[in-house]
Write a protein that holds these residues in place. Structure first.
Motif, PDB file in Angstrom:
ATOM      1  N   UNK A 194       0.795  -1.233   0.000  1.00 25.64           N
ATOM      2  CA  UNK A 194       0.000   0.000   0.000  1.00 25.64           C
ATOM      3  C   UNK A 194       0.828   1.284   0.000  1.00 25.64           C
ATOM      4  N   UNK A 195       2.149   1.182   0.013  1.00 29.04           N
ATOM      5  CA  UNK A 195       2.965   2.394   0.082  1.00 29.04           C
ATOM      6  C   UNK A 195       4.143   2.351  -0.871  1.00 29.04           C
ATOM      7  N   UNK A 196       3.971   1.694  -2.002  1.00 35.49           N
ATOM      8  CA  UNK A 196       5.005   1.664  -3.026  1.00 35.49           C
ATOM      9  C   UNK A 196       4.708   2.722  -4.078  1.00 35.49           C
ATOM     10  N   UNK A 202       5.680   9.024  -7.786  1.00 36.40           N
ATOM     11  CA  UNK A 202       6.706   9.815  -7.105  1.00 36.40           C
ATOM     12  C   UNK A 202       6.816  11.202  -7.719  1.00 36.40           C
ATOM     13  N   UNK A 203       6.742  11.273  -9.034  1.00 35.39           N
ATOM     14  CA  UNK A 203       6.848  12.568  -9.703  1.00 35.39           C
ATOM     15  C   UNK A 203       5.668  13.470  -9.336  1.00 35.39           C
ATOM     16  N   UNK A 204       4.492  12.889  -9.140  1.00 38.08           N
ATOM     17  CA  UNK A 204       3.331  13.675  -8.720  1.00 38.08           C
ATOM     18  C   UNK A 204       3.579  14.334  -7.365  1.00 38.08           C
ATOM     19  N   UNK A 205       4.250  13.614  -6.459  1.00 37.44           N
ATOM     20  CA  UNK A 205       4.596  14.201  -5.156  1.00 37.44           C
ATOM     21  C   UNK A 205       5.665  15.281  -5.348  1.00 37.44           C
ATOM     22  N   UNK A 206       6.673  14.983  -6.138  1.00 35.78           N
ATOM     23  CA  UNK A 206       7.745  15.962  -6.342  1.00 35.78           C
ATOM     24  C   UNK A 206       7.210  17.235  -6.989  1.00 35.78           C
ATOM     25  N   UNK A 207       6.192  17.093  -7.829  1.00 29.40           N
ATOM     26  CA  UNK A 207       5.630  18.244  -8.526  1.00 29.40           C
ATOM     27  C   UNK A 207       4.840  19.186  -7.616  1.00 29.40           C
ATOM     28  N   UNK A 208       4.661  18.806  -6.357  1.00 28.41           N
ATOM     29  CA  UNK A 208       4.107  19.774  -5.406  1.00 28.41           C
ATOM     30  C   UNK A 208       4.962  21.039  -5.443  1.00 28.41           C
ATOM     31  N   UNK A 209       6.270  20.844  -5.650  1.00 35.52           N
ATOM     32  CA  UNK A 209       7.118  21.960  -6.028  1.00 35.52           C
ATOM     33  C   UNK A 209       7.765  22.745  -4.920  1.00 35.52           C
ATOM     34  N   UNK A 216      11.705  14.822   0.026  1.00 33.38           N
ATOM     35  CA  UNK A 216      11.128  13.518   0.354  1.00 33.38           C
ATOM     36  C   UNK A 216      11.236  12.532  -0.798  1.00 33.38           C
ATOM     37  N   UNK A 217      11.246  13.024  -2.031  1.00 31.88           N
ATOM     38  CA  UNK A 217      11.398  12.140  -3.184  1.00 31.88           C
ATOM     39  C   UNK A 217      12.867  11.915  -3.516  1.00 31.88           C
ATOM     40  N   UNK A 224      15.107   2.948  -4.227  1.00 33.74           N
ATOM     41  CA  UNK A 224      14.571   2.562  -5.533  1.00 33.74           C
ATOM     42  C   UNK A 224      15.485   1.530  -6.200  1.00 33.74           C
ATOM     43  N   UNK A 225      16.789   1.773  -6.157  1.00 38.25           N
ATOM     44  CA  UNK A 225      17.743   0.839  -6.761  1.00 38.25           C
ATOM     45  C   UNK A 225      17.748  -0.496  -6.015  1.00 38.25           C
ATOM     46  N   UNK A 226      17.699  -0.431  -4.680  1.00 42.61           N
ATOM     47  CA  UNK A 226      17.668  -1.664  -3.881  1.00 42.61           C
ATOM     48  C   UNK A 226      16.427  -2.474  -4.214  1.00 42.61           C
ATOM     49  N   UNK A 227      15.281  -1.808  -4.304  1.00 41.89           N
ATOM     50  CA  UNK A 227      14.049  -2.533  -4.597  1.00 41.89           C
ATOM     51  C   UNK A 227      14.087  -3.166  -5.986  1.00 41.89           C
ATOM     52  N   UNK A 228      14.672  -2.464  -6.931  1.00 41.24           N
ATOM     53  CA  UNK A 228      14.780  -3.025  -8.270  1.00 41.24           C
ATOM     54  C   UNK A 228      15.635  -4.286  -8.261  1.00 41.24           C
ATOM     55  N   UNK A 229      16.716  -4.260  -7.487  1.00 38.43           N
ATOM     56  CA  UNK A 229      17.663  -5.369  -7.489  1.00 38.43           C
ATOM     57  C   UNK A 229      17.263  -6.501  -6.548  1.00 38.43           C
ATOM     58  N   UNK A 230      16.605  -6.183  -5.421  1.00 40.68           N
ATOM     59  CA  UNK A 230      16.405  -7.175  -4.370  1.00 40.68           C
ATOM     60  C   UNK A 230      14.932  -7.499  -4.137  1.00 40.68           C
ATOM     61  N   UNK A 231      14.139  -6.504  -3.766  1.00 32.56           N
ATOM     62  CA  UNK A 231      12.751  -6.789  -3.388  1.00 32.56           C
ATOM     63  C   UNK A 231      11.797  -6.805  -4.574  1.00 32.56           C
ATOM     64  N   UNK A 232      12.282  -6.346  -5.738  1.00 27.31           N
ATOM     65  CA  UNK A 232      11.535  -6.416  -6.987  1.00 27.31           C
ATOM     66  C   UNK A 232      10.238  -5.601  -6.954  1.00 27.31           C
ATOM     67  N   UNK A 233      10.241  -4.524  -6.182  1.00 31.16           N
ATOM     68  CA  UNK A 233       9.119  -3.602  -6.187  1.00 31.16           C
ATOM     69  C   UNK A 233       9.307  -2.586  -7.318  1.00 31.16           C
ATOM     70  N   UNK A 234       8.214  -2.056  -7.866  1.00 34.99           N
ATOM     71  CA  UNK A 234       8.317  -1.148  -9.018  1.00 34.99           C
ATOM     72  C   UNK A 234       8.549   0.298  -8.622  1.00 34.99           C
ATOM     73  N   UNK A 235       9.549   0.541  -7.770  1.00 35.66           N
ATOM     74  CA  UNK A 235       9.824   1.881  -7.275  1.00 35.66           C
ATOM     75  C   UNK A 235      10.310   1.800  -5.843  1.00 35.66           C
ATOM     76  N   UNK A 236      10.099   2.884  -5.080  1.00 32.17           N
ATOM     77  CA  UNK A 236      10.467   2.857  -3.657  1.00 32.17           C
ATOM     78  C   UNK A 236       9.208   2.699  -2.823  1.00 32.17           C
ATOM     79  N   UNK A 237       9.378   2.128  -1.636  1.00 23.52           N
ATOM     80  CA  UNK A 237       8.246   2.028  -0.718  1.00 23.52           C
ATOM     81  C   UNK A 237       8.572   2.799   0.555  1.00 23.52           C
ATOM     82  N   UNK A 238       7.534   3.162   1.294  1.00 24.00           N
ATOM     83  CA  UNK A 238       7.670   4.042   2.462  1.00 24.00           C
ATOM     84  C   UNK A 238       7.043   3.397   3.705  1.00 24.00           C
TER      85      UNK A 238
END
Length: 309
Positions: A194-196, A202-209, A216-217, A224-238
């Protein structure tokens, strides 16, 4: 105003959780206490102080335990970067923690406001366990303790069955689970489901500007890199921010179970694994509320609201 006390091992997701609490108009953060975990203690202190400064806050930050109760420290710098904040070149040095040890601050703060403190833990439970061992009356004076830790579906992020915070100091987690604290456990399974954040969300959050949203982004690159390599999530999770969101708005937890929970401390294979007993086979009363589902849309909306304020 609701009084929060936050215990953290500040790395990239912890920092976002701190921002959420510090920016919430109805929350008074009485203190931020640091424990070694994601990064060594002094690095976590610097990261927390930087985050507090970025929020234009005066909340004091206190250093606590520099290692687990009975074990060596294994950091998560492979996940969050050497500095814990994504190694993006932030000036994370030169600040000074407030005087006093985190354990004593926890004890003193709870005793100063008995029945008023929401305790939110975002790292290993070492500081909390030591505080409870020093003053066992604390558990009855804390009306709610939200713990980011464990996995209720046994799908771990540091071993196949264990989540990092509880794996790092399972002995402390056992003390806390057996203390009588009114615990709400928000596991890594909730973050994973529920928090990936994909690149687009992520860009939508960063665009708050504003600088806080960008911060935070930007600090999530290593995760993000760790998840791609290890946990296989499509981005970062919080994980810590969704735990904080549930501390702030309990209804974000849309499904939960009140159950007896224990933890494995002896086995190398299953170290840090929490065991839920829904059938009461251990014949023990429930000692924790375990969150099993969450409202992702409301979590993201709350994050956006607080970063926009």
């Amino acid at each position: 105003m609701r009084r929060f006390l936050i215990d953290t091992d500040t790395a990239s997701d912890d920092a976002v959780a701190l921002v959420m609490a510090l920016k919430h108009p109805d929350i008074q953060v009485e203190a931020i206490t640091l424990v070694a975990g994601n990064v060594p203690l002094e690095q976590g202190v610097q990261n927390a102080l930087y985050t507090v400064e970025l929020c234009d806050s005066q909340v004091p930050v206190y250093a606590g335990c520099a290692k687990p109760l009975m074990r060596s420290l294994h950091t998560a710098q492979d996940t969050h970067g050497t500095d814990g904040m994504g190694d993006i070149g932030l000036p994370l040095w030169g600040r000074t923690a407030a005087n006093g040890h985190a354990v004593d601050i926890i004890i003193n703060t709870v005793n100063r406001f008995p029945g008023e403190i929401t305790l939110v833990t975002l790292g290993p439970l070492t500081n909390i366990a030591v505080a409870l061992l020093k003053d066992p009356t604390l558990a009855a004076k804390i009306p709610r303790c939200v713990v980011m830790g464990g996995v209720s579906d046994y799908y771990g992020n540091v071993t196949p069955v264990a989540e990092y915070n509880l794996w790092t100091d399972p002995d402390a987690a056992k003390v806390v689970l057996e203390s009588g604290l009114p615990l709400t456990l928000v596991g890594w399974d909730i973050s994973r489901k529920y928090a990936t954040f994909t690149h687009e969300t992520a860009q939508e959050i960063r665009d708050i500007g504003n600088p806080l949203a960008e911060f935070c982004i930007d600090i999530q690159g290593a995760v993000t890199a760790f998840n791609q390599d290890v946990t296989q999530l499509p981005g970062f999770d919080l994980p810590d921010p969704i735990a904080m969101a549930i501390a702030i708005e309990p209804e974000i937890a849309t499904a939960k179970t009140n159950v007896y929970v224990t933890i494995e401390t002896q086995s190398d294979l299953c170290r840090g694994q929490i065991i839920l007993d829904p059938l009461s086979l251990f014949q023990q009363p429930p000692n924790a509320i375990v969150v099993t589902e969450a409202d992702q849309a409301r979590f993201v909306a709350l994050l956006r609201e607080l970063l926009s304020s």
